[in-house]
Design an enzyme around this catalytic site. Structure first.
Site, PDB file in Angstrom:
ATOM      1  N   HIS A 120      58.402  26.784  -8.874  1.00 48.55           N
ATOM      2  CA  HIS A 120      58.992  28.129  -8.835  1.00 48.55           C
ATOM      3  C   HIS A 120      60.427  28.065  -8.332  1.00 48.55           C
ATOM      4  O   HIS A 120      61.341  28.654  -8.930  1.00 48.55           O
ATOM      5  CB  HIS A 120      58.152  29.050  -7.953  1.00 48.55           C
ATOM      6  CG  HIS A 120      58.799  30.375  -7.667  1.00 48.55           C
ATOM      7  ND1 HIS A 120      59.016  31.326  -8.651  1.00 48.55           N
ATOM      8  CD2 HIS A 120      59.303  30.913  -6.515  1.00 48.55           C
ATOM      9  CE1 HIS A 120      59.603  32.389  -8.117  1.00 48.55           C
ATOM     10  NE2 HIS A 120      59.795  32.161  -6.836  1.00 48.55           N
ATOM     11  N   ARG A 176      71.347  29.532 -11.630  1.00 54.89           N
ATOM     12  CA  ARG A 176      72.476  28.602 -11.532  1.00 54.89           C
ATOM     13  C   ARG A 176      72.304  27.500 -12.575  1.00 54.89           C
ATOM     14  O   ARG A 176      72.076  26.327 -12.228  1.00 54.89           O
ATOM     15  CB  ARG A 176      72.523  27.981 -10.125  1.00 54.89           C
ATOM     16  CG  ARG A 176      72.745  28.981  -8.998  1.00 54.89           C
ATOM     17  CD  ARG A 176      72.725  28.298  -7.624  1.00 54.89           C
ATOM     18  NE  ARG A 176      71.443  27.653  -7.341  1.00 54.89           N
ATOM     19  CZ  ARG A 176      70.381  28.254  -6.816  1.00 54.89           C
ATOM     20  NH1 ARG A 176      70.445  29.534  -6.508  1.00 54.89           N
ATOM     21  NH2 ARG A 176      69.263  27.595  -6.606  1.00 54.89           N
ATOM     22  N   TYR A 230      70.818  40.730  -1.504  1.00 57.06           N
ATOM     23  CA  TYR A 230      70.224  39.671  -0.690  1.00 57.06           C
ATOM     24  C   TYR A 230      71.203  38.743   0.017  1.00 57.06           C
ATOM     25  O   TYR A 230      70.784  37.983   0.897  1.00 57.06           O
ATOM     26  CB  TYR A 230      69.215  38.863  -1.508  1.00 57.06           C
ATOM     27  CG  TYR A 230      69.778  37.683  -2.238  1.00 57.06           C
ATOM     28  CD1 TYR A 230      70.554  37.856  -3.363  1.00 57.06           C
ATOM     29  CD2 TYR A 230      69.538  36.385  -1.795  1.00 57.06           C
ATOM     30  CE1 TYR A 230      71.077  36.779  -4.037  1.00 57.06           C
ATOM     31  CE2 TYR A 230      70.063  35.286  -2.460  1.00 57.06           C
ATOM     32  CZ  TYR A 230      70.823  35.490  -3.578  1.00 57.06           C
ATOM     33  OH  TYR A 230      71.359  34.422  -4.247  1.00 57.06           O
ATOM     34  N   ARG A 281      64.069  42.842  -9.279  1.00 61.79           N
ATOM     35  CA  ARG A 281      65.033  41.732  -9.301  1.00 61.79           C
ATOM     36  C   ARG A 281      66.479  42.190  -9.243  1.00 61.79           C
ATOM     37  O   ARG A 281      67.345  41.491  -8.692  1.00 61.79           O
ATOM     38  CB  ARG A 281      64.824  40.891 -10.574  1.00 61.79           C
ATOM     39  CG  ARG A 281      63.461  40.280 -10.713  1.00 61.79           C
ATOM     40  CD  ARG A 281      63.165  39.287  -9.610  1.00 61.79           C
ATOM     41  NE  ARG A 281      61.822  38.741  -9.749  1.00 61.79           N
ATOM     42  CZ  ARG A 281      61.217  38.041  -8.791  1.00 61.79           C
ATOM     43  NH1 ARG A 281      61.823  37.799  -7.642  1.00 61.79           N
ATOM     44  NH2 ARG A 281      59.991  37.591  -8.968  1.00 61.79           N
ATOM     45  N   THR A 328      55.606  32.891  -4.794  1.00 63.16           N
ATOM     46  CA  THR A 328      55.139  32.806  -6.176  1.00 63.16           C
ATOM     47  C   THR A 328      54.528  31.447  -6.477  1.00 63.16           C
ATOM     48  O   THR A 328      55.135  30.417  -6.190  1.00 63.16           O
ATOM     49  CB  THR A 328      56.320  33.031  -7.139  1.00 63.16           C
ATOM     50  OG1 THR A 328      56.989  34.221  -6.765  1.00 63.16           O
ATOM     51  CG2 THR A 328      55.846  33.128  -8.572  1.00 63.16           C
ATOM     52  N   GLN A 373      67.227  43.296  -5.672  1.00 65.08           N
ATOM     53  CA  GLN A 373      67.242  42.079  -4.847  1.00 65.08           C
ATOM     54  C   GLN A 373      68.531  41.283  -5.032  1.00 65.08           C
ATOM     55  O   GLN A 373      69.140  40.814  -4.066  1.00 65.08           O
ATOM     56  CB  GLN A 373      66.020  41.231  -5.224  1.00 65.08           C
ATOM     57  CG  GLN A 373      65.808  39.983  -4.389  1.00 65.08           C
ATOM     58  CD  GLN A 373      64.614  39.155  -4.889  1.00 65.08           C
ATOM     59  OE1 GLN A 373      63.820  39.618  -5.707  1.00 65.08           O
ATOM     60  NE2 GLN A 373      64.488  37.942  -4.400  1.00 65.08           N
ATOM     61  N   GLU A 377      60.350  34.183 -14.460  1.00 61.96           N
ATOM     62  CA  GLU A 377      60.220  32.844 -15.031  1.00 61.96           C
ATOM     63  C   GLU A 377      59.661  32.886 -16.455  1.00 61.96           C
ATOM     64  O   GLU A 377      60.115  32.148 -17.331  1.00 61.96           O
ATOM     65  CB  GLU A 377      59.306  31.985 -14.143  1.00 61.96           C
ATOM     66  CG  GLU A 377      59.909  31.687 -12.775  1.00 61.96           C
ATOM     67  CD  GLU A 377      58.841  31.204 -11.814  1.00 61.96           C
ATOM     68  OE1 GLU A 377      58.639  29.982 -11.739  1.00 61.96           O
ATOM     69  OE2 GLU A 377      58.204  32.053 -11.149  1.00 61.96           O
ATOM     70  N   GLU A 426      54.965  38.940  -8.450  1.00 61.55           N
ATOM     71  CA  GLU A 426      54.863  37.564  -7.984  1.00 61.55           C
ATOM     72  C   GLU A 426      53.395  37.301  -7.665  1.00 61.55           C
ATOM     73  O   GLU A 426      52.811  37.980  -6.807  1.00 61.55           O
ATOM     74  CB  GLU A 426      55.746  37.331  -6.745  1.00 61.55           C
ATOM     75  CG  GLU A 426      57.232  37.495  -7.052  1.00 61.55           C
ATOM     76  CD  GLU A 426      58.152  36.934  -5.970  1.00 61.55           C
ATOM     77  OE1 GLU A 426      57.724  36.848  -4.809  1.00 61.55           O
ATOM     78  OE2 GLU A 426      59.303  36.586  -6.317  1.00 61.55           O
ATOM     79  N   ASP A 452      53.326  40.374  -4.973  1.00 61.97           N
ATOM     80  CA  ASP A 452      54.525  40.766  -4.240  1.00 61.97           C
ATOM     81  C   ASP A 452      55.523  41.361  -5.231  1.00 61.97           C
ATOM     82  O   ASP A 452      56.466  40.703  -5.669  1.00 61.97           O
ATOM     83  CB  ASP A 452      55.112  39.537  -3.537  1.00 61.97           C
ATOM     84  CG  ASP A 452      56.228  39.906  -2.579  1.00 61.97           C
ATOM     85  OD1 ASP A 452      56.122  40.955  -1.924  1.00 61.97           O
ATOM     86  OD2 ASP A 452      57.199  39.141  -2.486  1.00 61.97           O
ATOM     87  N   THR A 466      53.674  45.762  -1.647  1.00 56.02           N
ATOM     88  CA  THR A 466      53.049  44.456  -1.819  1.00 56.02           C
ATOM     89  C   THR A 466      51.549  44.727  -1.912  1.00 56.02           C
ATOM     90  O   THR A 466      50.982  45.313  -0.990  1.00 56.02           O
ATOM     91  CB  THR A 466      53.334  43.541  -0.615  1.00 56.02           C
ATOM     92  OG1 THR A 466      54.745  43.432  -0.440  1.00 56.02           O
ATOM     93  CG2 THR A 466      52.732  42.158  -0.823  1.00 56.02           C
ATOM     94  N   LYS A 486      61.945  44.194  -2.337  1.00 62.33           N
ATOM     95  CA  LYS A 486      60.559  43.804  -2.098  1.00 62.33           C
ATOM     96  C   LYS A 486      59.761  44.862  -1.338  1.00 62.33           C
ATOM     97  O   LYS A 486      58.543  44.938  -1.482  1.00 62.33           O
ATOM     98  CB  LYS A 486      60.523  42.526  -1.247  1.00 62.33           C
ATOM     99  CG  LYS A 486      61.262  41.344  -1.832  1.00 62.33           C
ATOM    100  CD  LYS A 486      60.404  40.643  -2.856  1.00 62.33           C
ATOM    101  CE  LYS A 486      60.944  39.256  -3.158  1.00 62.33           C
ATOM    102  NZ  LYS A 486      60.010  38.514  -4.024  1.00 62.33           N
TER     103      LYS A 486
END
Lengths: 406, 406
Positions: free
Chosen positions: A128, A137, A239, A232, A339, A235, A353, A194, A228, A252, A248
Site C-alpha cells: 500500500h 510521486r 495534510y 482524498r 489499508t 486530505q 489504488e 480503506e 477508514d 470510520t 478522515k
C-alpha cells in the site's frame, strides 16, 4: 473444535470455535444487550446471565449494554468467559435453559459494540505504501525514509467511529486540484474506502511503561474489520505538515462483531522478514501476523480481496511502538492496520489504488465504471480466517452506504 | 462585579467574576469533589449541594466527581449554575451555610477535571508557524500553502492528557540527526514545551451537521491552559507523511481549573484581519479572539509571555473547521490552539523558538543555559485575562517537572 447442540453450526463460519462478541437490540427490547453468535443465531448473553447462569463473576460484565465491561475484565476473565460460553452451547444439559435466548441474526439490530477510547491508524502494508508513493510521486516512487524503521501511525477521531450499517454522508471540505491557483470548497469528489483490520484493547497499561510486542494477547481482546473512509481531495490539501485530519474524521466504520484473539490462534502466520533489522523494542521472539482474508464489495461486485497476512508490521509491533514513549493504553482503544493491500491488482484495499489515482477506472458487475465512490454506493468489507479442523472463522462484515452531501 | 462576603476576594484574580470549575480531593475525603475557587479558597460544591442548597436540578450535576456532568448539561444550566454560585458567595444570607465548605487552596489536591473525549491540536499562531518554517527551512521560510485558508490541526492522544502537577517522564523513541546515516534509539534529547490555550466542549453536536463559528458559546463551556509537551527529535523523524504521533502522545498537561467562557466576556478582542478572505463556513459576523496573557516559567525564571490575542484563527473558526466535514463534537472534547507565539522574542511559546532550533541557548535567572529541557526542570504556564472593573481573571497554571527517562 467443540460440537454444539445448536443444529447446523459445527461446520459454519460461527461455530463454537469463534464466539464473537457484540451488542444488539433484540426484538421486544429497547436496551442494547451483550450477545454472541452461533451459526445464524444470536445468543442474548444479558438474558442468559440474568436467568441465573452467569454467576456472580460473569453476570455483572454481561449486563452493561456495552463490551467495555468485558474488555476491562482482562485476559483471565476472557478465558473464563470463552470456556463458559462453549459449555453453554455444547453441553446438552444447558440446552433447555439457553434455547429461549437464541434469536435469528436477522432479527438482531447490532449496535456499536464498545465505546472507543483512542483511535490510532497505522500504515503497515508495504505494498500500500509503495502504491501510494508511485501514484503521488511517479518520478520518485518508494517508501518514506522512516517506513522500515517504525510502524508509521497517527491518531484519528474516536468520536466518529461508527458501527457497520451507519450511512456515510459525503463530506464537505476544502480541496485544491493540482493545477488550480486557489482552493475551492464543496463536497468531496474523491471519496474512498480503506479496508483495514482493527485491534480492540481490553487491559490498560500504565502511563510511562512501554508494552512489549509479545504482550499483545494480554492487552488486546479481539479484532474488528474497519473501513477508514477517506476524502482524498480534502486530505491532499490539508495534510502538510500535520497529517490527515478532516479527510478522515467524518467517519470510520467498524464491524459489529469483535472476534476474540483466542478464536484466531489457528490463523497465526509468520511475519515477512524485516530488513533492516528493527530496534529491540520492536523485536519479539515469536512474532506473528494473522492470516485474515478480506473481501471488498461495491454494490455487490467483489472489487478486491486484500490478504492481511502480507502486512509488514505485526499488531504486536504496532502496540509496542504506540507505547514506547510511555503512552498508556486504555480499555476501548482501537488501533487499525492501515489499508491492507497485497501484491496483486485485485488485492488493493483502496479505490485510490484500484483506480491508480483516478486515472484507471474499474468496472463493476453491472458494467458501470468507478474511480471513487458515487452517491448511493454501498461498500462492504467482509472476511474470514482459517479455523480448527478445516473450518473457517467468520469475521463478519462492515458495510456503509454513501449519501449525497447535505 | 458582584461583591463577595468572602473577605479579600473582590479585587483578587478569583473574584465572583471568575468562578472557575475544577475537581479536588479535599482533606478528610478519598473521593474527588467538584469545586470552584473564590480568592485563595476552594468551595466544595459537592458538599454544598449535599447540604441541600443545590436543589434537584444542580445537585446531581455537582456530585459526580467529574465536570463531565456539568459540561453535558448545556448553556442554560451553565448560566443557572453561575448565577447560583454568585448568589451563594455574595448574599450574606448564605454565609453561615456555605462557610463550612470553604477550604484553603493549599489543602486541595486538584485532579483531572473532566474525562477528555477527543483531543485536537491546532496550529493557529502565524508567528509560530513562520518561526518553525524559518528554523527548519531557512532557505525558503514561510507558511505552508494551505495555512491562511484553513486552521491546520490534527488529533492527539486523549488518554494521555494529564492534569497539572503530573511528572513528565522523558520519552524514549527513534530519532535521526540531520547528518546521521541511520536512526538511533534512546531518550529524547530535544524535549520541549508548547504553551497553548485549550477549549473544553460541553454540548455535543450531531454527526453530519457542521457547527457555525458563532455557535462557540453554545458548545464550549470554558478554557484551560495547555502544555503540549513535544519531543522534537522523535517528531522530526516520524512525522512524514502522517503527522506528529509519538513525539507528542506521551503527555499533554492541562490546568486543573476550567475557566468558564462567561468569565472571559470582558477579554474578547477582535481578530487580526484575515487575508485572503476565508470560505463562508469560517466567516462570523462578530468574530472574536480572547485577550489572554500567558507567562511561561522554567525553574522560576520567566522565559516567555505569549499573547493569545495575536492568534490568526479564532476558537470559533477552529470549531467550525473541525466539524465542516460532519464530524460531531462530544462532551469532553478538548481542542487546543497550538503554540501561542507573539512577534517579540520573549513572546515565543516553545523552546524550539526561544533557542532558535537549539542554536541559540537562552539563560535562566540562576545563570544556567538551556536549549531544550533538562531532567529535573519544572515548567509552569500561567495566565490572566482582563476582567470587569479593572480586575483580572486568573487562569491558574499548568505545571510539570521532567523526570529522567526510565
Amino acid at each position: 473444535m467443540t460440537s454444539s447442540w445448536v443444529e447446523g453450526t459445527d461446520g459454519s463460519d460461527y461455530s463454537t470455535a469463534v464466539l464473537p462478541m457484540g451488542v444488539a437490540v433484540l426484538p421486544g427490547n429497547d436496551a442494547p444487550h451483550t450477545v454472541t453468535r452461533i451459526g445464524d443465531q444470536v445468543l442474548d448473553l444479558h438474558d442468559v446471565a440474568r436467568s441465573g447462569l452467569g454467576g456472580d463473576d460473569l453476570s455483572p460484565l454481561l449486563t452493561t449494554g456495552t463490551l467495555n465491561s468485558v474488555l476491562a475484565a482482562g485476559r483471565p476473565v476472557w478465558t473464563q468467559l470463552r470456556t463458559t460460553l462453549t459449555t453453554w452451547l455444547s453441553d446438552p444439559a444447558y440446552r433447555e435453559r439457553v434455547t429461549p435466548h437464541l434469536h435469528p441474526t436477522s432479527t438482531a439490530h447490532l449496535v456499536m459494540p464498545f465505546e472507543v477510547a483512542d483511535y490510532v491508524d497505522f500504515y503497515s502494508s508495504e505494498q500500500h505504501a509503495r502504491n501510494v508513493g508511485a501514484i503521488f510521486r511517479p518520478d520518485s516512487p518508494g517508501l518514506p525514509e522512516n517506513w522500515k524503521h517504525l510502524p508509521i501511525g497517527y491518531h484519528g477521531r474516536a468520536g466518529t467511529v461508527v458501527v457497520s450499517g451507519t450511512n456515510i454522508v459525503r463530506p464537505h471540505g476544502q480541496h485544491k486540484p493540482r493545477n488550480a491557483a486557489e482552493p475551492s470548497f464543496g463536497p468531496s469528489a474523491r471519496l474512498d474506502i480503506e479496508a483495514e483490520v482493527g485491534f480492540v484493547v481490553g487491559t490498560p497499561s500504565k502511563l510511562g511503561y512501554p508494552v512489549h510486542p509479545g504482550a499483545l494477547t494480554d492487552h488486546v481482546f479481539g479484532v474488528v474489520l474497519v473501513n477508514d473512509w477517506s476524502a482524498r481531495d480534502i486530505q491532499a490539501w490539508e495534510y502538510v505538515p500535520l497529517g490527515p485530519f478532516l479527510g478522515k474524521s467524518f467517519a470510520t466504520s467498524i464491524s459489529p462483531w469483535v472476534i476474540p484473539l483466542d478464536a484466531l490462534a489457528p490463523a497465526r502466520c509468520p511475519l515477512p522478514s524485516q530488513d533492516p533489522p528493527v530496534f529491540g523494542y520492536l523485536r519479539d521472539d515469536d512474532p506473528w501476523c494473522l492470516d485474515l482474508r478480506l473481501s471488498v464489495t461495491l454494490n455487490g461486485s467483489v472489487i478486491s480481496e486484500p490478504p492481511f497476512a502480507t502486512q509488514y508490521w505485526s499488531p504486536g509491533q504496532q502496540m509496542a511502538h504506540l507505547t514506547i514513549n510511555g503512552a498508556s493504553l486504555r480499555t476501548g482503544d482501537l488501533f487499525a492496520s492501515g489499508t491492507v493491500t497485497g501484491a496483486q491488482r485485485l488485492q488493493r484495499g483502496s479505490l485510490l489504488e484500484l483506480s491508480w489515482g483516478g486515472r484507471e477506472p474499474f468496472t463493476l458487475d453491472d458494467g458501470s465504471e468507478r474511480t471513487f465512490l458515487e452517491d448511493g454506493d454501498t461498500v462492504s468489507i467482509s472476511g474470514w480466517a482459517p479455523g480448527p479442523d478445516g473450518t473457517r472463522v467468520g469475521l463478519g462484515d462492515v458495510t456503509g452506504t454513501v449519501l449525497a452531501a447535505s
